[in-house]
Design a protein around this motif. Structure first.
Motif, PDB file in Angstrom:
ATOM      1  N   VAL A 132       0.848  -1.188   0.000  1.00  0.00           N
ATOM      2  CA  VAL A 132       0.000   0.000   0.000  1.00  0.00           C
ATOM      3  C   VAL A 132       0.887   1.243   0.000  1.00  0.00           C
ATOM      4  CG1 VAL A 132      -1.745   1.320   1.246  1.00  0.00           C
ATOM      5  CG2 VAL A 132      -1.855  -1.186   1.206  1.00  0.00           C
ATOM      6  N   GLU A 133       0.761   2.034  -1.049  1.00  0.00           N
ATOM      7  CA  GLU A 133       1.573   3.247  -1.158  1.00  0.00           C
ATOM      8  C   GLU A 133       0.915   4.427  -0.432  1.00  0.00           C
ATOM      9  OE1 GLU A 133       4.263   4.097  -3.595  1.00  0.00           O
ATOM     10  OE2 GLU A 133       4.729   1.981  -3.826  1.00  0.00           O
ATOM     11  N   ARG A 134      -0.408   4.498  -0.519  1.00  0.00           N
ATOM     12  CA  ARG A 134      -1.108   5.630   0.094  1.00  0.00           C
ATOM     13  C   ARG A 134      -2.526   5.209   0.455  1.00  0.00           C
ATOM     14  NH1 ARG A 134      -2.807  11.325  -2.738  1.00  0.00           N
ATOM     15  NH2 ARG A 134      -3.288  12.476  -0.848  1.00  0.00           N
ATOM     16  N   GLU A 147     -19.800   4.330   9.290  1.00  0.00           N
ATOM     17  CA  GLU A 147     -19.400   3.653   8.062  1.00  0.00           C
ATOM     18  C   GLU A 147     -18.071   4.245   7.631  1.00  0.00           C
ATOM     19  OE1 GLU A 147     -22.482   4.245   5.234  1.00  0.00           O
ATOM     20  OE2 GLU A 147     -24.073   3.484   6.537  1.00  0.00           O
ATOM     21  N   ALA A 148     -17.359   3.537   6.788  1.00  0.00           N
ATOM     22  CA  ALA A 148     -16.047   4.016   6.361  1.00  0.00           C
ATOM     23  C   ALA A 148     -15.927   3.965   4.850  1.00  0.00           C
ATOM     24  CB  ALA A 148     -14.937   3.180   7.004  1.00  0.00           C
ATOM     25  N   ARG A 149     -15.204   4.933   4.328  1.00  0.00           N
ATOM     26  CA  ARG A 149     -14.852   4.951   2.913  1.00  0.00           C
ATOM     27  C   ARG A 149     -13.336   5.017   2.840  1.00  0.00           C
ATOM     28  NH1 ARG A 149     -17.730   9.452  -0.273  1.00  0.00           N
ATOM     29  NH2 ARG A 149     -19.476   8.021   0.052  1.00  0.00           N
ATOM     30  N   VAL A 150     -12.744   4.025   2.200  1.00  0.00           N
ATOM     31  CA  VAL A 150     -11.286   3.899   2.161  1.00  0.00           C
ATOM     32  C   VAL A 150     -10.814   3.885   0.710  1.00  0.00           C
ATOM     33  CG1 VAL A 150      -9.291   2.499   2.834  1.00  0.00           C
ATOM     34  CG2 VAL A 150     -11.314   2.574   4.314  1.00  0.00           C
ATOM     35  N   GLY A 151      -9.809   4.675   0.446  1.00  0.00           N
ATOM     36  CA  GLY A 151      -9.167   4.663  -0.865  1.00  0.00           C
ATOM     37  C   GLY A 151      -7.726   4.205  -0.720  1.00  0.00           C
ATOM     38  N   LEU A 152      -7.348   3.184  -1.447  1.00  0.00           N
ATOM     39  CA  LEU A 152      -5.988   2.647  -1.372  1.00  0.00           C
ATOM     40  C   LEU A 152      -5.288   2.798  -2.715  1.00  0.00           C
ATOM     41  CD1 LEU A 152      -6.439  -0.713   0.596  1.00  0.00           C
ATOM     42  CD2 LEU A 152      -5.817   1.535   1.500  1.00  0.00           C
ATOM     43  N   THR A 153      -4.081   3.304  -2.670  1.00  0.00           N
ATOM     44  CA  THR A 153      -3.223   3.334  -3.850  1.00  0.00           C
ATOM     45  C   THR A 153      -2.184   2.225  -3.682  1.00  0.00           C
ATOM     46  OG1 THR A 153      -3.511   5.719  -4.097  1.00  0.00           O
ATOM     47  CG2 THR A 153      -1.652   4.712  -5.250  1.00  0.00           C
ATOM     48  N   LEU A 154      -2.234   1.250  -4.577  1.00  0.00           N
ATOM     49  CA  LEU A 154      -1.390   0.066  -4.438  1.00  0.00           C
ATOM     50  C   LEU A 154      -0.156   0.157  -5.322  1.00  0.00           C
ATOM     51  CD1 LEU A 154      -4.120  -2.747  -4.517  1.00  0.00           C
ATOM     52  CD2 LEU A 154      -3.175  -1.544  -2.525  1.00  0.00           C
ATOM     53  N   ALA A 155       0.923  -0.445  -4.839  1.00  0.00           N
ATOM     54  CA  ALA A 155       2.139  -0.540  -5.636  1.00  0.00           C
ATOM     55  C   ALA A 155       1.904  -1.502  -6.802  1.00  0.00           C
ATOM     56  CB  ALA A 155       3.289  -1.046  -4.758  1.00  0.00           C
ATOM     57  N   ALA A 163      -4.210  -7.208  -0.170  1.00  0.00           N
ATOM     58  CA  ALA A 163      -4.310  -5.899   0.471  1.00  0.00           C
ATOM     59  C   ALA A 163      -5.670  -5.722   1.142  1.00  0.00           C
ATOM     60  CB  ALA A 163      -4.077  -4.793  -0.562  1.00  0.00           C
ATOM     61  N   LEU A 164      -6.722  -6.158   0.476  1.00  0.00           N
ATOM     62  CA  LEU A 164      -8.064  -6.047   1.060  1.00  0.00           C
ATOM     63  C   LEU A 164      -8.211  -6.932   2.297  1.00  0.00           C
ATOM     64  CD1 LEU A 164     -10.379  -5.947  -2.096  1.00  0.00           C
ATOM     65  CD2 LEU A 164      -9.974  -4.122  -0.441  1.00  0.00           C
ATOM     66  N   GLU A 187     -16.611   0.864   2.264  1.00  0.00           N
ATOM     67  CA  GLU A 187     -16.494   0.931   0.801  1.00  0.00           C
ATOM     68  C   GLU A 187     -15.038   1.210   0.476  1.00  0.00           C
ATOM     69  OE1 GLU A 187     -17.586   4.028  -2.790  1.00  0.00           O
ATOM     70  OE2 GLU A 187     -18.971   3.845  -1.111  1.00  0.00           O
ATOM     71  N   VAL A 188     -14.405   0.305  -0.255  1.00  0.00           N
ATOM     72  CA  VAL A 188     -12.980   0.424  -0.567  1.00  0.00           C
ATOM     73  C   VAL A 188     -12.804   0.653  -2.065  1.00  0.00           C
ATOM     74  CG1 VAL A 188     -10.705  -0.661  -0.455  1.00  0.00           C
ATOM     75  CG2 VAL A 188     -12.400  -1.127   1.339  1.00  0.00           C
ATOM     76  N   ARG A 189     -12.008   1.640  -2.387  1.00  0.00           N
ATOM     77  CA  ARG A 189     -11.670   1.926  -3.787  1.00  0.00           C
ATOM     78  C   ARG A 189     -10.170   1.736  -3.968  1.00  0.00           C
ATOM     79  NH1 ARG A 189     -15.333   7.255  -5.323  1.00  0.00           N
ATOM     80  NH2 ARG A 189     -17.351   6.353  -4.701  1.00  0.00           N
ATOM     81  N   LEU A 190      -9.826   0.957  -4.970  1.00  0.00           N
ATOM     82  CA  LEU A 190      -8.425   0.637  -5.225  1.00  0.00           C
ATOM     83  C   LEU A 190      -7.959   1.297  -6.510  1.00  0.00           C
ATOM     84  CD1 LEU A 190      -8.462  -3.206  -4.456  1.00  0.00           C
ATOM     85  CD2 LEU A 190      -7.872  -1.353  -2.890  1.00  0.00           C
ATOM     86  N   ARG A 191      -6.731   1.739  -6.485  1.00  0.00           N
ATOM     87  CA  ARG A 191      -6.093   2.210  -7.715  1.00  0.00           C
ATOM     88  C   ARG A 191      -4.615   1.867  -7.630  1.00  0.00           C
ATOM     89  NH1 ARG A 191      -3.491   7.331  -7.331  1.00  0.00           N
ATOM     90  NH2 ARG A 191      -3.763   7.588  -9.583  1.00  0.00           N
ATOM     91  N   ALA A 192      -4.038   1.601  -8.774  1.00  0.00           N
ATOM     92  CA  ALA A 192      -2.619   1.234  -8.819  1.00  0.00           C
ATOM     93  C   ALA A 192      -1.786   2.459  -9.149  1.00  0.00           C
ATOM     94  CB  ALA A 192      -2.384   0.142  -9.866  1.00  0.00           C
TER      95      ALA A 192
END
Length: 201
Positions: A132-134, A147-155, A163-164, A187-192
Protein backbone atom coordinates in the motif's frame (compact mmCIF):
# COMPACT_ATOMS: atom_id res chain seq x y z
CA UNK A 1 -26.51 20.73 11.02
CA UNK A 2 -27.42 17.34 9.54
CA UNK A 3 -31.13 17.72 10.35
CA UNK A 4 -31.20 21.27 8.97
CA UNK A 5 -29.44 20.19 5.78
CA UNK A 6 -31.82 17.25 5.35
CA UNK A 7 -34.80 19.61 5.69
CA UNK A 8 -33.24 22.06 3.22
CA UNK A 9 -32.66 19.24 0.75
CA UNK A 10 -36.29 18.14 0.98
CA UNK A 11 -37.57 21.69 0.54
CA UNK A 12 -35.29 22.31 -2.45
CA UNK A 13 -36.28 19.06 -4.12
CA UNK A 14 -39.97 19.80 -3.49
CA UNK A 15 -39.74 23.37 -4.83
CA UNK A 16 -37.73 22.25 -7.86
CA UNK A 17 -40.27 19.50 -8.55
CA UNK A 18 -43.20 21.93 -8.33
CA UNK A 19 -41.49 24.48 -10.59
CA UNK A 20 -40.56 21.87 -13.18
CA UNK A 21 -44.01 20.26 -13.10
CA UNK A 22 -45.78 23.62 -13.37
CA UNK A 23 -43.50 24.87 -16.13
CA UNK A 24 -43.84 21.61 -18.05
CA UNK A 25 -47.64 21.69 -17.75
CA UNK A 26 -47.75 25.29 -18.96
CA UNK A 27 -45.51 24.60 -21.96
CA UNK A 28 -47.37 21.39 -22.83
CA UNK A 29 -50.79 23.03 -22.62
CA UNK A 30 -49.64 25.92 -24.79
CA UNK A 31 -47.74 23.94 -27.40
CA UNK A 32 -50.61 21.46 -27.91
CA UNK A 33 -53.17 24.29 -27.88
CA UNK A 34 -55.17 22.42 -25.25
CA UNK A 35 -57.06 25.55 -24.26
CA UNK A 36 -58.77 25.73 -27.65
CA UNK A 37 -58.98 21.96 -28.32
CA UNK A 38 -60.43 20.94 -24.98
CA UNK A 39 -62.17 24.19 -24.16
CA UNK A 40 -60.11 24.65 -21.00
CA UNK A 41 -60.60 27.71 -18.85
CA UNK A 42 -57.08 28.70 -17.87
CA UNK A 43 -56.20 31.48 -15.39
CA UNK A 44 -55.57 34.91 -16.88
CA UNK A 45 -51.96 34.80 -15.67
CA UNK A 46 -51.27 31.52 -17.50
CA UNK A 47 -48.06 32.21 -19.48
CA UNK A 48 -48.69 30.01 -22.54
CA UNK A 49 -52.24 30.14 -23.90
CA UNK A 50 -51.36 29.02 -27.42
CA UNK A 51 -48.56 27.51 -29.55
CA UNK A 52 -47.19 30.93 -30.54
CA UNK A 53 -47.16 32.50 -27.09
CA UNK A 54 -43.89 33.38 -25.38
CA UNK A 55 -43.04 34.01 -21.75
CA UNK A 56 -41.92 37.59 -22.38
CA UNK A 57 -43.04 39.46 -25.47
CA UNK A 58 -40.63 41.77 -27.30
CA UNK A 59 -42.45 44.79 -25.90
CA UNK A 60 -42.10 43.47 -22.36
CA UNK A 61 -38.40 42.74 -22.92
CA UNK A 62 -37.73 46.29 -24.13
CA UNK A 63 -39.78 47.72 -21.28
CA UNK A 64 -37.87 45.85 -18.56
CA UNK A 65 -34.44 46.42 -20.10
CA UNK A 66 -35.18 50.12 -20.25
CA UNK A 67 -35.59 50.32 -16.46
CA UNK A 68 -32.47 51.39 -14.58
CA UNK A 69 -32.88 48.82 -11.81
CA UNK A 70 -33.37 45.83 -14.15
CA UNK A 71 -29.78 44.69 -14.79
CA UNK A 72 -28.53 45.27 -11.19
CA UNK A 73 -31.52 43.26 -9.93
CA UNK A 74 -30.87 40.43 -12.41
CA UNK A 75 -27.15 40.31 -11.54
CA UNK A 76 -27.87 40.38 -7.79
CA UNK A 77 -30.46 37.60 -8.09
CA UNK A 78 -28.08 35.42 -10.13
CA UNK A 79 -25.26 36.06 -7.63
CA UNK A 80 -27.51 34.94 -4.76
CA UNK A 81 -28.52 31.81 -6.67
CA UNK A 82 -24.86 30.96 -7.39
CA UNK A 83 -23.82 31.50 -3.75
CA UNK A 84 -26.68 29.35 -2.49
CA UNK A 85 -25.80 26.62 -4.98
CA UNK A 86 -22.13 26.66 -3.91
CA UNK A 87 -23.13 26.52 -0.22
CA UNK A 88 -25.46 23.61 -0.90
CA UNK A 89 -22.81 21.67 -2.84
CA UNK A 90 -20.18 22.22 -0.12
CA UNK A 91 -22.70 21.16 2.52
CA UNK A 92 -23.36 17.92 0.62
CA UNK A 93 -19.64 17.13 0.69
CA UNK A 94 -19.19 18.01 4.35
CA UNK A 95 -22.43 16.75 5.82
CA UNK A 96 -21.59 13.06 5.73
CA UNK A 97 -18.18 13.33 7.40
CA UNK A 98 -18.47 11.91 10.91
CA UNK A 99 -16.97 14.28 13.46
CA UNK A 100 -17.28 12.01 16.50
CA UNK A 101 -18.38 8.52 17.52
CA UNK A 102 -20.14 7.35 20.66
CA UNK A 103 -18.23 4.49 22.30
CA UNK A 104 -19.76 2.22 24.93
CA UNK A 105 -17.16 1.98 27.68
CA UNK A 106 -18.81 -1.11 29.16
CA UNK A 107 -19.68 0.42 32.55
CA UNK A 108 -22.92 2.03 31.48
CA UNK A 109 -21.23 5.26 30.50
CA UNK A 110 -20.55 6.55 27.01
CA UNK A 111 -17.32 8.02 25.72
CA UNK A 112 -16.80 10.15 22.64
CA UNK A 113 -14.11 9.34 20.08
CA UNK A 114 -13.08 11.97 17.55
CA UNK A 115 -13.74 10.81 14.01
CA UNK A 116 -10.58 12.47 12.68
CA UNK A 117 -8.42 10.63 15.21
CA UNK A 118 -9.84 7.25 14.16
CA UNK A 119 -9.47 8.16 10.49
CA UNK A 120 -5.80 9.02 11.01
CA UNK A 121 -5.18 5.80 12.94
CA UNK A 122 -6.77 3.62 10.25
CA UNK A 123 -4.95 5.56 7.54
CA UNK A 124 -1.56 5.13 9.21
CA UNK A 125 -2.13 1.41 9.78
CA UNK A 126 -3.34 0.91 6.19
CA UNK A 127 -0.29 2.69 4.75
CA UNK A 128 1.95 0.42 6.84
CA UNK A 129 0.56 -2.64 5.03
CA UNK A 130 2.80 -4.23 2.44
CA UNK A 131 2.01 -3.05 -1.06
CA UNK A 132 0.00 0.00 0.00
CA UNK A 133 1.57 3.25 -1.16
CA UNK A 134 -1.11 5.63 0.09
CA UNK A 135 -4.42 5.49 1.95
CA UNK A 136 -7.30 7.89 2.41
CA UNK A 137 -9.97 7.23 5.05
CA UNK A 138 -13.27 9.00 5.70
CA UNK A 139 -15.83 8.09 8.37
CA UNK A 140 -19.48 8.55 7.42
CA UNK A 141 -22.87 7.57 8.82
CA UNK A 142 -24.15 8.23 12.35
CA UNK A 143 -22.38 8.55 15.67
CA UNK A 144 -23.69 5.18 16.82
CA UNK A 145 -23.53 3.46 13.42
CA UNK A 146 -20.37 4.57 11.59
CA UNK A 147 -19.40 3.65 8.06
CA UNK A 148 -16.05 4.02 6.36
CA UNK A 149 -14.85 4.95 2.91
CA UNK A 150 -11.29 3.90 2.16
CA UNK A 151 -9.17 4.66 -0.87
CA UNK A 152 -5.99 2.65 -1.37
CA UNK A 153 -3.22 3.33 -3.85
CA UNK A 154 -1.39 0.07 -4.44
CA UNK A 155 2.14 -0.54 -5.64
CA UNK A 156 2.47 -2.24 -9.06
CA UNK A 157 3.52 -5.53 -7.47
CA UNK A 158 0.76 -5.57 -4.82
CA UNK A 159 -2.08 -8.07 -4.84
CA UNK A 160 -5.48 -6.38 -4.43
CA UNK A 161 -6.97 -9.47 -2.74
CA UNK A 162 -4.15 -9.65 -0.20
CA UNK A 163 -4.31 -5.90 0.47
CA UNK A 164 -8.06 -6.05 1.06
CA UNK A 165 -7.79 -9.05 3.35
CA UNK A 166 -5.10 -7.44 5.48
CA UNK A 167 -6.96 -4.13 5.55
CA UNK A 168 -10.08 -5.84 6.87
CA UNK A 169 -8.26 -8.17 9.26
CA UNK A 170 -5.91 -5.57 10.74
CA UNK A 171 -6.64 -1.88 10.27
CA UNK A 172 -10.44 -2.13 10.10
CA UNK A 173 -10.66 -4.75 12.84
CA UNK A 174 -8.69 -2.46 15.15
CA UNK A 175 -11.05 0.38 14.22
CA UNK A 176 -14.08 -1.76 15.13
CA UNK A 177 -12.55 -2.59 18.47
CA UNK A 178 -11.61 1.03 19.16
CA UNK A 179 -15.09 2.29 18.26
CA UNK A 180 -16.80 -0.55 20.12
CA UNK A 181 -18.97 -1.51 17.15
CA UNK A 182 -19.78 -5.02 16.03
CA UNK A 183 -19.78 -4.09 12.35
CA UNK A 184 -18.28 -1.31 10.28
CA UNK A 185 -19.57 -1.21 6.70
CA UNK A 186 -16.73 -0.23 4.40
CA UNK A 187 -16.49 0.93 0.80
CA UNK A 188 -12.98 0.42 -0.57
CA UNK A 189 -11.67 1.93 -3.79
CA UNK A 190 -8.42 0.64 -5.22
CA UNK A 191 -6.09 2.21 -7.71
CA UNK A 192 -2.62 1.23 -8.82
CA UNK A 193 0.21 3.73 -8.72
CA UNK A 194 1.74 4.43 -12.11
CA UNK A 195 5.45 5.03 -12.40
CA UNK A 196 6.68 7.16 -15.26
CA UNK A 197 8.68 5.21 -17.79
CA UNK A 198 12.37 6.09 -17.93
CA UNK A 199 14.71 5.79 -20.88
CA UNK A 200 17.71 3.58 -20.35
CA UNK A 201 20.92 3.80 -22.29
Amino acid sequence: MGAVLKAVNRVLVGVAGLVLAGGGAAVLAGSLDLRRRWGLSLPSAWPFAGPRDVLLSRAAQVKWRGEGWWWPAVIAALAVVVLLAVWWLLAQVRRRRLRELVVDSGDGEEAVLRGRALEEAVCAEAEALEGVERALVALLGRRTAPEARVGLTLAPHASPAVALARLDGEALEHARLSAGVGRLPVEVRLRAVRHRAERVG
